[in-house]
Design a protein around this motif. Structure first.
Motif, short mmCIF file in Angstrom:
data_model
loop_
_atom_site.label_atom_id
_atom_site.label_comp_id
_atom_site.label_asym_id
_atom_site.label_seq_id
_atom_site.Cartn_x
_atom_site.Cartn_y
_atom_site.Cartn_z
N UNK A 5 0.87 -1.17 0.00
CA UNK A 5 0.00 0.00 0.00
C UNK A 5 0.91 1.22 0.00
N UNK A 6 0.74 2.10 -0.97
CA UNK A 6 1.61 3.26 -1.15
C UNK A 6 0.79 4.54 -1.04
N UNK A 7 1.25 5.44 -0.19
CA UNK A 7 0.69 6.78 -0.09
C UNK A 7 1.71 7.73 -0.69
N UNK A 8 1.43 8.27 -1.86
CA UNK A 8 2.40 9.11 -2.54
C UNK A 8 2.33 10.55 -2.03
N UNK A 14 -2.24 3.92 -3.71
CA UNK A 14 -2.07 2.86 -4.71
C UNK A 14 -1.81 1.55 -3.99
N UNK A 15 -2.32 0.46 -4.56
CA UNK A 15 -2.08 -0.86 -4.00
C UNK A 15 -1.55 -1.77 -5.10
N UNK A 16 -0.55 -2.58 -4.74
CA UNK A 16 0.07 -3.51 -5.68
C UNK A 16 0.03 -4.90 -5.07
N UNK A 17 -0.33 -5.90 -5.87
CA UNK A 17 -0.41 -7.30 -5.41
C UNK A 17 0.73 -8.11 -6.01
N UNK A 18 1.29 -9.02 -5.20
CA UNK A 18 2.37 -9.89 -5.64
C UNK A 18 2.14 -11.30 -5.12
N UNK A 19 2.61 -12.28 -5.87
CA UNK A 19 2.49 -13.66 -5.41
C UNK A 19 3.69 -14.10 -4.60
N UNK A 27 10.17 -4.52 -5.29
CA UNK A 27 9.38 -3.37 -5.70
C UNK A 27 9.29 -2.35 -4.57
N UNK A 28 9.15 -2.82 -3.34
CA UNK A 28 9.06 -1.94 -2.19
C UNK A 28 10.27 -1.02 -2.10
N UNK A 29 11.46 -1.55 -2.39
CA UNK A 29 12.68 -0.77 -2.31
C UNK A 29 12.73 0.33 -3.37
N UNK A 30 12.00 0.16 -4.47
CA UNK A 30 12.02 1.12 -5.57
C UNK A 30 10.99 2.23 -5.44
N UNK A 31 9.99 2.05 -4.60
CA UNK A 31 8.89 3.00 -4.49
C UNK A 31 9.23 4.15 -3.55
N UNK A 32 8.73 5.34 -3.87
CA UNK A 32 8.89 6.52 -3.03
C UNK A 32 7.57 6.86 -2.37
N UNK A 33 7.64 7.32 -1.13
CA UNK A 33 6.44 7.68 -0.39
C UNK A 33 6.31 6.80 0.83
N UNK A 37 4.01 -2.95 3.66
CA UNK A 37 4.04 -4.27 3.05
C UNK A 37 3.25 -5.22 3.94
N UNK A 38 2.27 -5.92 3.35
CA UNK A 38 1.41 -6.82 4.11
C UNK A 38 1.36 -8.19 3.45
N UNK A 39 1.28 -9.23 4.27
CA UNK A 39 1.05 -10.57 3.75
C UNK A 39 -0.40 -10.91 4.03
#
Length: 51
Positions: A5-8, A14-19, A27-33, A37-39
Motif C-alpha cells: 500500500x503506497x501513499x504518494x 495505490x495498492x500492488x499485489x504480488x504472489x 518493488x518496495x525498495x524502488x517506491x517513493x512515499x 508491506x502486508x502478507x
C-alpha cells in the motif's frame, strides 16, 4: 499473497499485489512515499489445511 500500500506525495493511494515475497520486497525498495508491506493469508487455502 503480498500487498504493498503506497501513499504518494500527491496524496494518492495505490495498492500492488504480488504472489512472491521476493518480488514484493524488490518493488518496495524502488517506491517513493509512505508504504506498507502486508502478507494476506486466506485460512481456507489448502496450503494451510494441515492434512
Amino acid at each position: 499473497m503480498w500487498v504493498i500500500t503506497l501513499y504518494s506525495k500527491e496524496n494518492e493511494l495505490c495498492m500492488y499485489e504480488f504472489t512472491s515475497e521476493k518480488e514484493a520486497r524488490e518493488t518496495l525498495a524502488k517506491l517513493n512515499g509512505s508504504k506498507i508491506l502486508s502478507e494476506v493469508i486466506y485460512y481456507n487455502d489448502p496450503v494451510f489445511a494441515g492434512n
